[in-house]
Scaffold this active site. Structure first.
Site, short mmCIF file in Angstrom:
data_model
loop_
_atom_site.label_atom_id
_atom_site.label_comp_id
_atom_site.label_asym_id
_atom_site.label_seq_id
_atom_site.Cartn_x
_atom_site.Cartn_y
_atom_site.Cartn_z
N LYS A 122 10.87 -46.46 45.24
CA LYS A 122 11.34 -45.44 44.31
C LYS A 122 10.19 -45.08 43.38
O LYS A 122 9.67 -45.96 42.69
CB LYS A 122 12.54 -45.97 43.53
CG LYS A 122 13.18 -44.97 42.58
CD LYS A 122 14.51 -45.52 42.08
CE LYS A 122 15.14 -44.61 41.04
NZ LYS A 122 16.41 -45.16 40.55
N ASP A 134 8.53 -34.66 40.00
CA ASP A 134 7.18 -35.08 40.40
C ASP A 134 7.19 -36.24 41.39
O ASP A 134 6.15 -36.72 41.80
CB ASP A 134 6.35 -35.46 39.16
CG ASP A 134 7.03 -36.54 38.32
OD1 ASP A 134 8.04 -37.10 38.77
OD2 ASP A 134 6.55 -36.82 37.20
N GLY A 135 8.39 -36.70 41.71
CA GLY A 135 8.48 -37.79 42.69
C GLY A 135 8.13 -39.16 42.13
O GLY A 135 8.12 -40.15 42.85
N ARG A 185 13.16 -51.30 46.10
CA ARG A 185 14.56 -51.72 46.02
C ARG A 185 15.12 -51.94 47.41
O ARG A 185 14.67 -51.35 48.40
CB ARG A 185 15.39 -50.73 45.21
CG ARG A 185 15.56 -49.41 45.87
CD ARG A 185 16.52 -48.52 45.07
NE ARG A 185 16.50 -47.18 45.63
CZ ARG A 185 17.11 -46.15 45.09
NH1 ARG A 185 17.76 -46.29 43.96
NH2 ARG A 185 17.06 -44.96 45.66
N ARG A 192 24.98 -42.59 50.49
CA ARG A 192 25.81 -42.25 49.33
C ARG A 192 26.95 -41.33 49.76
O ARG A 192 26.87 -40.72 50.83
CB ARG A 192 24.95 -41.49 48.31
CG ARG A 192 23.76 -42.30 47.85
CD ARG A 192 22.49 -41.42 47.74
NE ARG A 192 21.31 -42.28 47.56
CZ ARG A 192 20.93 -42.76 46.39
NH1 ARG A 192 21.56 -42.39 45.30
NH2 ARG A 192 19.90 -43.56 46.31
N ASP A 258 26.27 -38.42 44.17
CA ASP A 258 25.06 -38.87 44.88
C ASP A 258 24.62 -40.25 44.40
O ASP A 258 23.70 -40.84 44.99
CB ASP A 258 23.91 -37.86 44.68
CG ASP A 258 23.62 -37.60 43.21
OD1 ASP A 258 24.55 -37.20 42.49
OD2 ASP A 258 22.47 -37.82 42.78
P1 AMP Z 1 19.67 -39.22 39.52
O1 AMP Z 1 20.92 -38.56 39.05
O2 AMP Z 1 18.77 -39.76 38.47
O3 AMP Z 1 20.01 -40.28 40.52
O4 AMP Z 1 18.77 -38.12 40.26
C1 AMP Z 1 19.30 -37.11 41.06
C2 AMP Z 1 18.32 -36.72 42.14
O5 AMP Z 1 17.12 -36.23 41.59
C3 AMP Z 1 17.93 -37.88 43.06
O6 AMP Z 1 18.06 -37.47 44.37
C4 AMP Z 1 16.51 -38.16 42.76
O7 AMP Z 1 15.82 -38.51 43.93
C5 AMP Z 1 16.02 -36.86 42.18
N1 AMP Z 1 14.99 -37.13 41.17
C6 AMP Z 1 15.16 -37.77 40.00
N2 AMP Z 1 13.97 -37.84 39.34
C7 AMP Z 1 13.06 -37.25 40.13
C8 AMP Z 1 11.65 -37.00 40.03
N3 AMP Z 1 10.94 -37.39 38.97
N4 AMP Z 1 11.06 -36.35 41.03
C9 AMP Z 1 11.75 -35.94 42.12
N5 AMP Z 1 13.06 -36.14 42.27
C10 AMP Z 1 13.71 -36.78 41.30
MG MG Z 2 20.50 -40.84 41.99
#
Ligand code: AMP
Ligand code: MG
Length: 483
Positions: A122, A134-135, A185, A192, A258
């Site tokens: 992650k 930004d991944g 992880r 999901r 999700d």
């Molecule tokens: P979360 O609700 O935090 O689980 O995020 C929702 C979605 O956004 C997930 O699919 C994550 O992979 C994506 N995500 C969260 N932060 C980033 C990030 N910095 N860069 C790219 N994707 C993100």
């Molecule tokens: Mg998430």
């Protein structure tokens, strides 16, 4: 990653790797390597207990190639990394395709017990599903996920696990520039609810079936061929998970579809919080202005999410069967929660008035904002220490304790300290580990807290301060929901 050449042969660390998810058609994922992180990624912490789940010898933590693999610089030999695709509802609204925006599946391992475990990185860089992100991941949220997943696991609550934290050596832009990290992880599956919604809402109903059959065959083998029974099992696991969260005082904070595991695991730790003072309306996510994901709402939201999953499965399972299975939620949740709360008070025999006793304690705790964890844990200590949690001279607390002592006179309370933890991952405790790593490059505090959380029922002489409610200076910590 393609085109990069390695001086060393690629390692597999002796893992029994299987490209299991990649047996699905390629619209379920994108095969890709990680984006390279900073020049000198550095191992911050690694978890022998998680390594054991993979039959991985913790001696590999000292192998320089371990950090290469867990930073995404080098793949495992025999596995082709991929990003999974999924969609979901965020805050009750259909949000379309969401991820995985920053997690890559870098291995699937079959352990000696026959369990299949995903290894994900992650924060290892952008994927085709990153949208505007930004991944990357910041050290702060990575430490929080690492510690919390270990804490829940030790409390017997189903959860993803964490194998390692690697510092990338690069800054990541959030509200400020923060140190970046990659979390390794593990989960038996990272699928999901949103994976199923993804294909349903795109009108690709056949793919919902393909994915369901894939998941059932691997993770619910006794239910092969019975989609309705499988959905019922997901309802049951989710309901039980909610009861466990409520009983231990854990608020997830972002229960979007999700972030709901098809295996009923706690996944995607963000702005979560363990309760300090008991407040049923506790909201740990500051962007959640309506309190949709408040502590008390969690079971209701889980039910809502299961309904969204039911819709996604509606071409696969007859409507009435979905309705009937969803209706079992209350019984599973209520039954488990009731049993857990009785166990927390050591009430083995059912006696009239027990429900009033439990309800009376929770009401008293809510009125006085007494510490959730200690209100149960301290029942085995001196009465004066327990009473002190409710404010000096609190006559209601005195009356409740007298009733409780009378009720439990003939109960054996000697096992209570194995049911009610002394330590949970309070925000201020997590923050102490984060500050030491970020400000002083010191991992000793992280390591101490990690070990305490692995045996949260023990006393841990010398580290008892970490069992306490937040000190005044750390009372109002704001947990950023950026991560
Ligand atoms: P979360 O609700 O935090 O689980 O995020 C929702 C979605 O956004 C997930 O699919 C994550 O992979 C994506 N995500 C969260 N932060 C980033 C990030 N910095 N860069 C790219 N994707 C993100
Ligand atoms: Mg998430």
């Amino acid at each position: 990653m393609s085109g990069r050449r390695y001086s060393e042969p690629m390692p597999d660390f002796g893992l029994s790797l299987e490209n299991h998810y990649a047996q699905l058609p390629d619209d379920f994922y994108t095969r890709m390597g990680c984006e390279k992180v900073g020049a000198a990624p550095c191992l911050i912490h690694a978890n022998p207990a998680a390594a054991a789940l993979l039959d991985l010898d913790p001696a590999v933590f000292n192998d320089p190639r371990f950090v290469e693999v867990m930073s995404g610089h080098q793949p495992l030999d025999g596995f082709s990394p991929l990003a999974m695709v999924y969609s979901g509802h965020q805050f009750g609204v259909w949000a379309g395709q969401l991820g995985d925006g920053r997690a890559l599946l870098i291995g699937q391992v079959r352990n000696a017990k026959g369990e299949l475990w995903d290894i994900q990185l992650k924060g290892a860089g952008k994927t085709p599903y990153s949208r505007f992100g930004d991944g990357r991941a910041v050290m702060r949220s990575t430490i929080r996920e690492y510690l919390a997943s270990e804490a829940l696991a030790a409390l017997g609550i189903p959860t993803s696990r964490a194998l390692a934290i690697v510092a990338t050596g690069e800054g990541v832009r959030r509200e400020t520039l923060e140190p970046g990290a990659v979390l390794t992880r593990l989960a038996q599956s990272h699928v999901r609810f949103g994976h199923f919604e993804h294909f349903f809402h795109r009108g690709e109903k056949d793919k919902v079936r393909v994915l369901a059959d894939h998941v059932i065959a691997e993770y619910f083998p006794a239910l092969v061929g019975d989609h309705a029974a499988w959905y019922g099992e997901v309802v049951k696991r989710t309901a039980i998970l909610m009861a466990q969260w409520q009983a231990v005082g854990f608020a997830h904070g972002v229960m979007n579809t999700d972030n709901m595991s098809i295996l009923g695991l706690t996944i995607d730790y963000g702005p979560y919080g363990f309760l300090d003072g008991y407040d049923p309306a506790f909201i740990c996510n500051h962007t959640d202005e309506q309190g949709r994901y408040s502590f008390v709402n969690q079971p209701v939201i889980a039910h809502w999410n299961l309904r969204a999953l039911a819709l996604a499965l509606s071409e696969l399972i007859p409507t009435q069967a979905l309705i009937d299975k969803l209706a079992t939620f209350e019984e599973h949740f209520g039954g488990t929660y009731h049993a857990l709360m009785r166990a927390k008070l050591g009430l083995t025999r059912e006696v009239e008035g027990d429900n009033k006793l439990i309800g009376g304690l929770l009401a008293l705790m809510a009125r006085t904002k007494a510490d959730y964890t200690l209100s149960f844990r301290n029942l085995t200590g001196e009465d004066a220490d327990w009473l002190a949690l409710f404010g000096a001279g609190n006559s209601e607390a005195q009356a409740w304790l007298a009733r409780y002592r009378a009720r439990t006179e003939s109960e054996d309370l000697s096992g209570l300290n194995r049911i009610n933890p002394k330590y949970v991952l309070r925000n201020w405790v997590a923050e102490s580990a984060i500050r030491a790593v970020e400000d002083h490059n010191d991992t000793a505090v992280l390591d101490r807290i990690f070990r305490i959380l692995q045996s949260p029922f023990e006393k841990h002489d010398g580290d008892e301060a970490f069992a306490a409610p937040p000190p005044p200076a750390m009372c109002d910590l704001e947990v950023s929901c950026s991560s």
